[in-house]
Design a protein around this motif. Sequence first.
Motif, PDB file in Angstrom:
ATOM      1  N   HIS A 334      34.371  28.939  42.248  1.00  0.00           N
ATOM      2  CA  HIS A 334      34.698  29.981  41.263  1.00  0.00           C
ATOM      3  C   HIS A 334      35.044  29.354  39.909  1.00  0.00           C
ATOM      4  CE1 HIS A 334      36.531  33.606  39.552  1.00  0.00           C
ATOM      5  NE2 HIS A 334      37.596  32.868  39.259  1.00  0.00           N
ATOM      6  N   ARG A 343      29.763  32.530  35.678  1.00  0.00           N
ATOM      7  CA  ARG A 343      30.316  33.316  36.784  1.00  0.00           C
ATOM      8  C   ARG A 343      29.762  34.731  36.832  1.00  0.00           C
ATOM      9  NH1 ARG A 343      31.322  35.476  40.725  1.00  0.00           N
ATOM     10  NH2 ARG A 343      33.240  35.546  41.970  1.00  0.00           N
ATOM     11  N   ILE A 348      29.745  35.360  44.695  1.00  0.00           N
ATOM     12  CA  ILE A 348      30.229  34.354  45.645  1.00  0.00           C
ATOM     13  C   ILE A 348      30.594  35.031  46.953  1.00  0.00           C
ATOM     14  CG2 ILE A 348      31.979  32.611  46.131  1.00  0.00           C
ATOM     15  CD1 ILE A 348      32.268  32.146  43.149  1.00  0.00           C
ATOM     16  N   GLY A 367      38.616  34.107  44.725  1.00  0.00           N
ATOM     17  CA  GLY A 367      37.398  33.899  43.959  1.00  0.00           C
ATOM     18  C   GLY A 367      36.133  34.466  44.555  1.00  0.00           C
TER      19      GLY A 367
END
Length: 493
Positions: A334, A343, A348, A367
């Motif tokens: 992250h 990001r 994720i 994250g």
Amino acid sequence: MLPLLLVALGAAGALLLTGSVSAWWWCAAGPLLALTALGGRDLAQRRDSVLRNYPLTGRPPLLVHERAGGAGAGEPFGTERDVYADGHEYLEPSVRPVEMPDEPPVVRVGGPDCAQPYDMALLNVSAMSFGALSPNAVLALNRGAALGRFAHDTGEGGLSDHHLRGGGDLIWEIGTGYFGCRTSEGGFEAREFADKAALPEVKCVSLKLSQGAGPGTGGVLPGAKVNAEIARARGVPEGRTVVSPPCHRVFSTPRELVRFIARMRELAGGKPTGFKLCVGSRRQFLAVCKAMLAEGVTPDFIVVDGSEGGTGAAPTEFAGTVGTPLTEGLITVHNALVGTGLRDRVRIGASGGIATGSDIVRRLLQGADYTNAARAMMSAVGCVQARRCHTNTCPAGVATQDPLRVRALDVADKSERVRRFQYATVRGATQIMAAMGVRDPGELTPHRLLRRVGPTTVRSYAELYEWLAPGVLLAEPPPAWAADWAAADPDSF
């Protein structure tokens, strides 16, 4: 298995035949007849695979799968945890909670180069291959995913009919053996990959770099499990042990990895494409981020597999000693993506020991955007953790190719158990978020997860870990990251 039942039946019959000699024989015949009736019921029922395979001797159950069975999730008399012990973690509730949403949240997966984005559930079936799992286990997982509208990762063992029959959404995972899209020499076969990736059941494609239970090693499927059907699905010889290479042939540098991700996405018609890894060197992952920046290519998702993850074929020496645990792995990935300004392009996923709603919320705070579960899903289809995965003698019919053991796993019952488990667990996560005053997972921050670090000291994750600002690595790397960032090379791992 059946011998004890047959002995009980035979003994009861013999006693009844001689019962005319003495009424005392009935005292012995009664219990044996009761055992016979109980064993017959064990054979006929469909909810417990172990009892179908092992009538009488499989009782009592080794594990109680209450949530998958539809039981309530109450906790009478309070927690048994020591909430004052060092390391105890807890989530911060709000004095003004909010109402739970009518529908569970989903996560849109698909970056700027993705033509067919996919809405991912907060909890999905993690990577487990056909071969490692039985045909009935794979089919039950897939039908459960279809019933509950969540995704099913195929694992690296290729696409099989059992993955496609259930109607569930698939994440097709490609490992170092390229099973299902493999040349005769063991390389990547682009045309076969494109044909299978085009199937409507395949929603995403994933490249496996490593897995948490054995990072740096290839998967192993014992020859006793490699029947004709598995051999066809994988493109390997029947009856021979299959050992995946430890690394990929199609790339050897971060830049080549990123280019291959782009090629996979193009071959898959723009479906979400990503990779899975157990995090090792932070410098190496930063090298991949530099390659993304240099090539202008990002994966649509990255699945972080924690070293606490499991598999039926992990080397003993690796268990818990090689690879980064999920918490640090998630935070590393992250932060690296945030620090490089990437990001917002990459989702994720987190896998490794996810089993409860609080597990999901903790990983989102650390994250992740969504989570995957393997062992918990195996439990939902009847796994009793007999630890015989590599022997082909799984008593629950989950991790075996033995037809007699596989038959005990009733697909209709177990697919409903998978659906119920996923639903109840995600509902638990949304209940916790509502109690925290959070309507959307994106509102969760590291400040809301706390850890006791001493008898009178508690720290939040915002204080315990460093959290990078967007783009900071491109401008002025923080001292703790500067050396790794300087050493990261997009042309070398």
